[in-house]
Design a protein around this motif. Sequence first.
Motif, PDB file in Angstrom:
ATOM      1  N   GLY A 100      13.304  -1.315   4.370  1.00 10.93           N
ATOM      2  CA  GLY A 100      14.231  -0.954   5.436  1.00 10.93           C
ATOM      3  C   GLY A 100      13.611  -0.014   6.454  1.00 10.93           C
ATOM      4  N   LEU A 101      12.880   0.983   5.978  1.00 10.25           N
ATOM      5  CA  LEU A 101      12.238   1.952   6.873  1.00 10.25           C
ATOM      6  C   LEU A 101      11.149   1.281   7.720  1.00 10.25           C
TER       7      LEU A 101
ATOM      8  N   ILE B 268       0.843  -1.209   0.000  1.00  9.84           N
ATOM      9  CA  ILE B 268       0.000   0.000   0.000  1.00  9.84           C
ATOM     10  C   ILE B 268       0.873   1.253   0.000  1.00  9.84           C
ATOM     11  N   ILE B 269       1.922   1.262   0.828  1.00  8.66           N
ATOM     12  CA  ILE B 269       2.815   2.422   0.902  1.00  8.66           C
ATOM     13  C   ILE B 269       3.500   2.665  -0.446  1.00  8.66           C
ATOM     14  N   CYS B 270       4.077   1.603  -1.008  1.00 17.85           N
ATOM     15  CA  CYS B 270       4.811   1.750  -2.279  1.00 17.85           C
ATOM     16  C   CYS B 270       3.880   2.156  -3.415  1.00 17.85           C
TER      17      CYS B 270
ATOM     18  N   PRO C   4      12.036  -1.801  -7.661  1.00 17.71           N
ATOM     19  CA  PRO C   4      12.655  -2.634  -6.618  1.00 17.71           C
ATOM     20  C   PRO C   4      13.563  -1.849  -5.682  1.00 17.71           C
ATOM     21  N   ALA C   5      14.260  -0.838  -6.203  1.00 21.51           N
ATOM     22  CA  ALA C   5      15.119  -0.012  -5.349  1.00 21.51           C
ATOM     23  C   ALA C   5      14.285   0.747  -4.318  1.00 21.51           C
ATOM     24  N   GLY C   6      13.165   1.284  -4.760  1.00 24.19           N
ATOM     25  CA  GLY C   6      12.271   1.974  -3.841  1.00 24.19           C
ATOM     26  C   GLY C   6      11.659   1.022  -2.834  1.00 24.19           C
TER      27      GLY C   6
ATOM     28  N   VAL D 121      10.731  -2.357  14.563  1.00 27.01           N
ATOM     29  CA  VAL D 121      11.640  -2.727  15.650  1.00 27.01           C
ATOM     30  C   VAL D 121      11.641  -1.654  16.742  1.00 27.01           C
ATOM     31  N   PHE D 122      11.602  -0.382  16.353  1.00 29.91           N
ATOM     32  CA  PHE D 122      11.558   0.718  17.327  1.00 29.91           C
ATOM     33  C   PHE D 122      10.301   0.620  18.202  1.00 29.91           C
TER      34      PHE D 122
END
Length: 215
Positions: free
Chosen positions: A181-182, A147-149, A173-175, A188-189
């Motif tokens: 990663g984000l 959804i974000i992408c 794919p790079a995006g 995790v935070f």
Amino acid sequence: MNKYKKITLDGLLYQNPTFMLVLGTCPTLGLISSAFSSMGMGLTVLVILTLSNIIISALRKVIPGAVRIPCYIVIIATLVTFARMALEKFLPDLYDSLGGFLALIVVNCIILGRAEAFANKHGVLESAVDGIANGLGFTVALTLMGIICEFLGKGSIFGLEIMDFKIGMLATPAGAFLVYGLCIAVFVFVMDNFERSRRVKANKLARENLLKEVA
């Protein structure tokens, strides 16, 4: 009941296969530019993971230890073949959008990992719950990133046009790698802060109980 609750929370949160264990990155990075493809892949993996867990758990005392991995692959490959046939027949658009990633489910490390780490050591019901929980964790993570992408990269959600502003790189794919990663960092935070807060409350409750006993 607490046993099944732990299995469920591990699959969804504490050992989420996508955000915590970083498994299944190939379909993740290849498909999250589309919310439809992401959700479709996630649900397909959920069904295959649950069924493979159930079958492997039921046969765990029959499968020889020396050939257990090849046996797992045969079971998973059979389920994937049936899934491909069903998708091609009833959901051809989804089948086309998944492409070669559908066949790669056979060697998906999430499915093989749960077969070896869990289904091979636990009963059928526990293995079914584990498959559903991990499958849902994978599906939710993939769909969220899809959804974000799609929203930021194409200005749409599930193919519905939402806005004209687009960041084209996020549809590549790079995006997808950047978004992945984000999302891991944010997840995790949040989990670390939740665990820290839970430990603080547990320590506070323990101190209060100790003071009551002393009094």
